[in-house]
Scaffold this active site. Structure first.
Site, PDB file in Angstrom:
ATOM      1  CG  ASP A   7      -1.664   1.168   1.442  1.00  0.00           C
ATOM      2  OD1 ASP A   7      -2.413   1.743   0.547  1.00  0.00           O
ATOM      3  OD2 ASP A   7      -1.551   1.810   2.753  1.00  0.00           O
ATOM      4  CG  ASP A   9      -1.864   7.703   0.836  1.00  0.00           C
ATOM      5  OD1 ASP A   9      -0.618   8.608   0.433  1.00  0.00           O
ATOM      6  OD2 ASP A   9      -2.688   7.667  -0.003  1.00  0.00           O
ATOM      7  CG  ASP A 168      -1.909   2.144   6.535  1.00  0.00           C
ATOM      8  OD1 ASP A 168      -2.149   2.994   7.208  1.00  0.00           O
ATOM      9  OD2 ASP A 168      -1.604   2.053   5.355  1.00  0.00           O
TER      10      ASP A 168
END
Length: 234
Positions: A7, A9, A168
């Site tokens: 991922d 961001d 995250d």
């Protein structure tokens, strides 16, 4: 061949301040009050329309298009002005370099960003050549739909049993589980360890220094690190 998908961001780059600025522009464009910081950041990982839909609720769904347009316009304007240079998290470059140096590993991205956002990240941080597959909100449904990972598998020819998603948020973990691949959660982003574990993470790490160990502990991945260790010590 192994496929390691990241991922962006909250995983590779710390973009919370620029995301909040974009959200503020979106809410201001339609005259709605900006939610508190924690609520605003809770949607990071979702595609833009999905994120605004979750924040404003069904009663304001008709405003989502205008909010997304304002967010995009703000991003484009700020980048053109040399702003929005989201920093890499500590250890990001080193982790990407280690993986990219392994002949048996392909590195990819699966993100709710638009492709131009990924291109901006690559340009700003000189990450050219690191990612062999890039999946974005331009061509796939929002996470946790598995389409991004399935496209990455199709593009690279990698096997699900040798593919891992690193992210995250619970959306990343759910996407990985839906696609039938491994999931590693990182706690320096937007969802905590409990949320990541509940969403199906096979492992959760607090720093990039622990990534190699988490990868090696996945079934079938240990051979990768054993092989590269042997090469280094010959």
């Amino acid at each position: 061949m192994y496929l390691v998908i990241f991922d962006c961001d909250g995983t590779l780059v710390d973009s919370q301040e620029t995301i909040l600025h974009g959200l503020e522009e979106g809410f201001a464009a339609v005259g709605l009050p900006m939610p508190d910081r924690r609520t605003g950041l809770s949607i990071v990982g979702l595609s833009l329309n999905e994120a605004f839909s979750k924040l404003v609720g069904p009663e304001n769904h008709h405003l989502v298009g205008a909010m997304s347009d304002a967010y995009r316009a703000s991003k484009i304007s700020r980048r053109a002005a040399g702003l929005d240079h989201d920093p890499l998290y500590p250890g990001t470059r080193e982790a990407l370099d280690r993986l990219a140096a392994m002949d048996e590993v392909l590195v990819g991205v699966a993100t709710g960003k638009a492709r131009r956002g990924v291109d901006h990240m690559v340009e700003v941080h000189d990450l050219h050549g690191r990612f062999v597959t890039v999946q974005t909100a331009d061509t796939s449904p929002s996470k946790p739909h598995p389409d991004m990972i399935l496209r990455a598998l199709s593009e690279t020819g990698a096997d699900k049993s040798r593919t891992v998603m690193i992210g995250d948020t619970s959306y990343d973990m759910e996407m990985a589980r839906s696609a039938g691949v491994f999931a590693i959660g990182v706690t320096w982003g937007y969802h905590d360890a409990g949320q990541l574990a509940a969403a199906g993470a096979h492992a959760v790490i607090p720093h990039f220094d622990e990534l190699d160990g988490a990868l090696a502990a996945l079934p079938g991945f240990g051979n990768l690190f054993d092989t590269n260790l042997d090469r280094e010590t010959v």
